[in-house]
Design a protein around this motif. Structure first.
Motif, PDB file in Angstrom:
ATOM      1  N   PRO A   8       0.815  -1.226   0.000  1.00 45.78           N
ATOM      2  CA  PRO A   8       0.000   0.000   0.000  1.00 45.78           C
ATOM      3  C   PRO A   8       0.846   1.273   0.000  1.00 45.78           C
ATOM      4  N   ARG A   9       1.965   1.257   0.685  1.00 41.23           N
ATOM      5  CA  ARG A   9       2.840   2.428   0.714  1.00 41.23           C
ATOM      6  C   ARG A   9       3.574   2.610  -0.608  1.00 41.23           C
ATOM      7  N   LEU A  10       4.001   1.502  -1.178  1.00 43.67           N
ATOM      8  CA  LEU A  10       4.693   1.565  -2.453  1.00 43.67           C
ATOM      9  C   LEU A  10       3.740   2.005  -3.562  1.00 43.67           C
ATOM     10  N   TRP A  11       2.500   1.568  -3.476  1.00 44.30           N
ATOM     11  CA  TRP A  11       1.495   1.932  -4.470  1.00 44.30           C
ATOM     12  C   TRP A  11       1.337   3.454  -4.550  1.00 44.30           C
ATOM     13  N   LEU A  12       1.443   4.125  -3.424  1.00 44.90           N
ATOM     14  CA  LEU A  12       1.313   5.587  -3.398  1.00 44.90           C
ATOM     15  C   LEU A  12       2.470   6.292  -4.097  1.00 44.90           C
ATOM     16  N   LEU A  13       3.615   5.633  -4.212  1.00 46.39           N
ATOM     17  CA  LEU A  13       4.796   6.229  -4.845  1.00 46.39           C
ATOM     18  C   LEU A  13       4.883   5.970  -6.345  1.00 46.39           C
ATOM     19  N   LEU A  14       4.125   5.020  -6.832  1.00 45.80           N
ATOM     20  CA  LEU A  14       4.251   4.628  -8.236  1.00 45.80           C
ATOM     21  C   LEU A  14       3.752   5.733  -9.160  1.00 45.80           C
ATOM     22  N   PRO A  15       4.461   5.952 -10.270  1.00 46.60           N
ATOM     23  CA  PRO A  15       3.979   6.926 -11.250  1.00 46.60           C
ATOM     24  C   PRO A  15       2.751   6.384 -11.985  1.00 46.60           C
ATOM     25  N   GLU A  16       1.997   7.284 -12.579  1.00 45.27           N
ATOM     26  CA  GLU A  16       0.738   6.925 -13.235  1.00 45.27           C
ATOM     27  C   GLU A  16       0.881   5.831 -14.303  1.00 45.27           C
ATOM     28  N   PRO A  17       1.905   5.851 -15.161  1.00 42.92           N
ATOM     29  CA  PRO A  17       2.002   4.766 -16.152  1.00 42.92           C
ATOM     30  C   PRO A  17       2.156   3.382 -15.515  1.00 42.92           C
ATOM     31  N   ALA A  18       2.912   3.293 -14.445  1.00 42.70           N
ATOM     32  CA  ALA A  18       3.084   2.000 -13.767  1.00 42.70           C
ATOM     33  C   ALA A  18       1.772   1.549 -13.139  1.00 42.70           C
ATOM     34  N   VAL A  19       1.052   2.472 -12.540  1.00 44.21           N
ATOM     35  CA  VAL A  19      -0.234   2.147 -11.919  1.00 44.21           C
ATOM     36  C   VAL A  19      -1.207   1.619 -12.983  1.00 44.21           C
ATOM     37  N   ARG A  20      -1.252   2.284 -14.131  1.00 46.87           N
ATOM     38  CA  ARG A  20      -2.157   1.849 -15.204  1.00 46.87           C
ATOM     39  C   ARG A  20      -1.798   0.467 -15.729  1.00 46.87           C
ATOM     40  N   GLN A  21      -0.517   0.176 -15.879  1.00 45.94           N
ATOM     41  CA  GLN A  21      -0.113  -1.147 -16.367  1.00 45.94           C
ATOM     42  C   GLN A  21      -0.480  -2.237 -15.368  1.00 45.94           C
ATOM     43  N   ILE A  22      -0.256  -1.977 -14.097  1.00 44.57           N
ATOM     44  CA  ILE A  22      -0.599  -2.963 -13.064  1.00 44.57           C
ATOM     45  C   ILE A  22      -2.112  -3.159 -13.008  1.00 44.57           C
ATOM     46  N   GLN A  23      -2.866  -2.067 -13.082  1.00 43.93           N
ATOM     47  CA  GLN A  23      -4.326  -2.192 -13.071  1.00 43.93           C
ATOM     48  C   GLN A  23      -4.828  -2.941 -14.303  1.00 43.93           C
ATOM     49  N   SER A  24      -4.205  -2.710 -15.450  1.00 48.65           N
ATOM     50  CA  SER A  24      -4.600  -3.414 -16.670  1.00 48.65           C
ATOM     51  C   SER A  24      -4.349  -4.921 -16.535  1.00 48.65           C
ATOM     52  N   ALA A  25      -3.201  -5.288 -15.981  1.00 44.21           N
ATOM     53  CA  ALA A  25      -2.914  -6.713 -15.769  1.00 44.21           C
ATOM     54  C   ALA A  25      -3.892  -7.314 -14.769  1.00 44.21           C
ATOM     55  N   ARG A  26      -4.240  -6.566 -13.737  1.00 39.72           N
ATOM     56  CA  ARG A  26      -5.206  -7.040 -12.739  1.00 39.72           C
ATOM     57  C   ARG A  26      -6.590  -7.206 -13.366  1.00 39.72           C
ATOM     58  N   ASP A  27      -6.971  -6.270 -14.231  1.00 41.19           N
ATOM     59  CA  ASP A  27      -8.256  -6.369 -14.924  1.00 41.19           C
ATOM     60  C   ASP A  27      -8.302  -7.594 -15.843  1.00 41.19           C
ATOM     61  N   ALA A  73       2.049 -11.745 -16.055  1.00 38.11           N
ATOM     62  CA  ALA A  73       2.294 -10.325 -16.336  1.00 38.11           C
ATOM     63  C   ALA A  73       2.161  -9.496 -15.072  1.00 38.11           C
ATOM     64  N   LEU A  74       1.142  -9.776 -14.263  1.00 37.88           N
ATOM     65  CA  LEU A  74       0.931  -9.031 -13.022  1.00 37.88           C
ATOM     66  C   LEU A  74       2.091  -9.235 -12.054  1.00 37.88           C
ATOM     67  N   ALA A  75       2.535 -10.458 -11.914  1.00 33.93           N
ATOM     68  CA  ALA A  75       3.667 -10.739 -11.018  1.00 33.93           C
ATOM     69  C   ALA A  75       4.930 -10.039 -11.498  1.00 33.93           C
ATOM     70  N   GLY A  76       5.170 -10.057 -12.800  1.00 29.20           N
ATOM     71  CA  GLY A  76       6.337  -9.378 -13.349  1.00 29.20           C
ATOM     72  C   GLY A  76       6.284  -7.872 -13.120  1.00 29.20           C
ATOM     73  N   LEU A  77       5.105  -7.288 -13.303  1.00 31.66           N
ATOM     74  CA  LEU A  77       4.965  -5.844 -13.096  1.00 31.66           C
ATOM     75  C   LEU A  77       5.143  -5.464 -11.625  1.00 31.66           C
ATOM     76  N   ILE A  78       4.615  -6.270 -10.731  1.00 35.36           N
ATOM     77  CA  ILE A  78       4.767  -5.978  -9.302  1.00 35.36           C
ATOM     78  C   ILE A  78       6.226  -6.115  -8.892  1.00 35.36           C
ATOM     79  N   GLU A  79       6.877  -7.148  -9.377  1.00 31.92           N
ATOM     80  CA  GLU A  79       8.300  -7.322  -9.071  1.00 31.92           C
ATOM     81  C   GLU A  79       9.114  -6.144  -9.599  1.00 31.92           C
ATOM     82  N   ALA A  80       8.800  -5.700 -10.807  1.00 31.00           N
ATOM     83  CA  ALA A  80       9.511  -4.554 -11.380  1.00 31.00           C
ATOM     84  C   ALA A  80       9.248  -3.290 -10.574  1.00 31.00           C
ATOM     85  N   ALA A  81       8.022  -3.101 -10.121  1.00 33.68           N
ATOM     86  CA  ALA A  81       7.692  -1.912  -9.321  1.00 33.68           C
ATOM     87  C   ALA A  81       8.481  -1.901  -8.019  1.00 33.68           C
ATOM     88  N   VAL A  82       8.605  -3.058  -7.387  1.00 36.45           N
ATOM     89  CA  VAL A  82       9.381  -3.137  -6.148  1.00 36.45           C
ATOM     90  C   VAL A  82      10.857  -2.891  -6.436  1.00 36.45           C
TER      91      VAL A  82
END
Length: 120
Positions: A8-27, A73-82
């Motif tokens: 949750p804390r890391l999510w607040l720091l992510l830039p908008e493009p990263a958030v959109r990609q993660i949300q797209s993979a989650r969708d 894809a979601l796991a890869g994006l989360i790992e990259a975000a971390v």
């Protein structure tokens, strides 16, 4: 790192493009779950009408394939975000100096997890 505590804390720091990609993979993963529900519905209908079994099997096969690729894809994006933004989180909470070179160590991740667990 205990990602359940840090996310949750890391999510607040992510830039908008990263958030959109993660949300797209989650969708995409959610859509695969809905297709699985359709497969179960067709399987239930197959108890009375046998051709529905073909639709159930087809939906289940496609849903499994889509779920696996979306989850990968979601796991890869989360790992990259971390990997990319974990240092920023550690720096902002004061566990790592901005001048410290290199990657985060497992000890730093454990320290962050422990710090946030105590705060909750």
């Amino acid at each position: 790192m205990d990602l359940a505590v840090l996310w949750p804390r890391l999510w607040l720091l992510l830039p908008e493009p990263a958030v959109r990609q993660i949300q797209s993979a989650r969708d995409s993963f959610g859509a695969a779950g809905r297709l699985t529900a359709w497969a179960l519905g067709y399987a239930l209908l197959a108890c009375w009408w046998w051709p529905a079994a073909l639709a159930a099997v087809g939906c289940a096969v496609v849903a499994r394939s889509r779920a696996r690729s979306a989850l990968a894809a979601l796991a890869g994006l989360i790992e990259a975000a971390v990997d990319v933004h974990g240092r920023e989180l550690a720096t902002r909470i004061g566990l790592v100096s901005p001048e410290t070179p290199g990657r985060l160590t497992p000890d730093t991740g454990d320290d962050m997890s422990a710090l946030f667990r105590k705060a909750e």
